[in-house]
Design an enzyme around this catalytic site. Sequence first.
Site, PDB file in Angstrom:
ATOM      1  CE  LYS A  50      54.816 119.677  64.292  1.00 36.21           C
ATOM      2  NZ  LYS A  50      55.170 120.496  63.112  1.00 36.21           N
ATOM      3  CE1 TYR A 107      50.438 118.726  68.044  1.00 32.09           C
ATOM      4  CE2 TYR A 107      52.477 117.819  68.905  1.00 32.09           C
ATOM      5  CZ  TYR A 107      51.803 118.582  67.974  1.00 32.09           C
ATOM      6  OH  TYR A 107      52.515 119.207  66.969  1.00 32.09           O
TER       7      TYR A 107
END
Length: 254
Positions: free
Chosen positions: A162, A155
């Site tokens: 995020k 990720y």
Amino acid sequence: MKILEGKRGLVVGIANEQSIAAGCAKAFSLAGAKLAITYINEKSKAYVEPVATEVNAEMLLPLDVQDDSQLDAVFQRIASTWGELDFILHSIAYCPKDDLHGRVTDCSRIGFSQAMDISCHSFIRMARKAEPLMKNGGCLLTVSYYGAEKVVKHYNIMGPVKAALESSVRYLAAELGPAGIRVNALSPGPLQTRAASGIAFFDELINDARARAPKRQLVTIEDVGNIATGLVSDAAKSVTGNITFVDAGYHVLA
């Protein structure tokens, strides 16, 4: 009774019919909401328009969030057409491929800045534009992922991005709460969307989620849409600053 009857909402981030934002838009429409939907450019419009038609969207507007004039135009159109706005779904994220696939340690300044601007600061900009239109309160809703909280393999830089988005949710909730504006985030499990396809080895992530989640299943865009509908409705009038997981329980695992 349709729980969003009479509500007006802006949906940003539909890429095609398989998008999380598309699942949310369909759920909002079924619950009675009137919708404005955006598309990023003329090429994408062909994929967004069928969703807009299906949900009887009252507005279909161009919006590249890096273009301030387009963001201004969207909110001006909403103001002139509806006069008010009840909710926003912000479901957009972007990072240049080289930075997304590389180590956080190696992320470029330009890549980091662009990822933060599109994925996080655009939500703040929308909050600022929406505030005067939410005269009777409202809800701002964005989309995060478990990689904001824990390290998820591959990720990469989107984890810190995020995390910034989730922190922004909490600060916006505190600032806008006195005006009756709630701010929340959804954190769905991995879904086979166009955006997710850019993550390296995404099939591994999907398979792990299916095998390890307590319910031993993946979630769907319909699942996410149903939760989103509840969060933007008056049924959740006391819910703000939350990160709501929709992941078949995956987030409870060590």
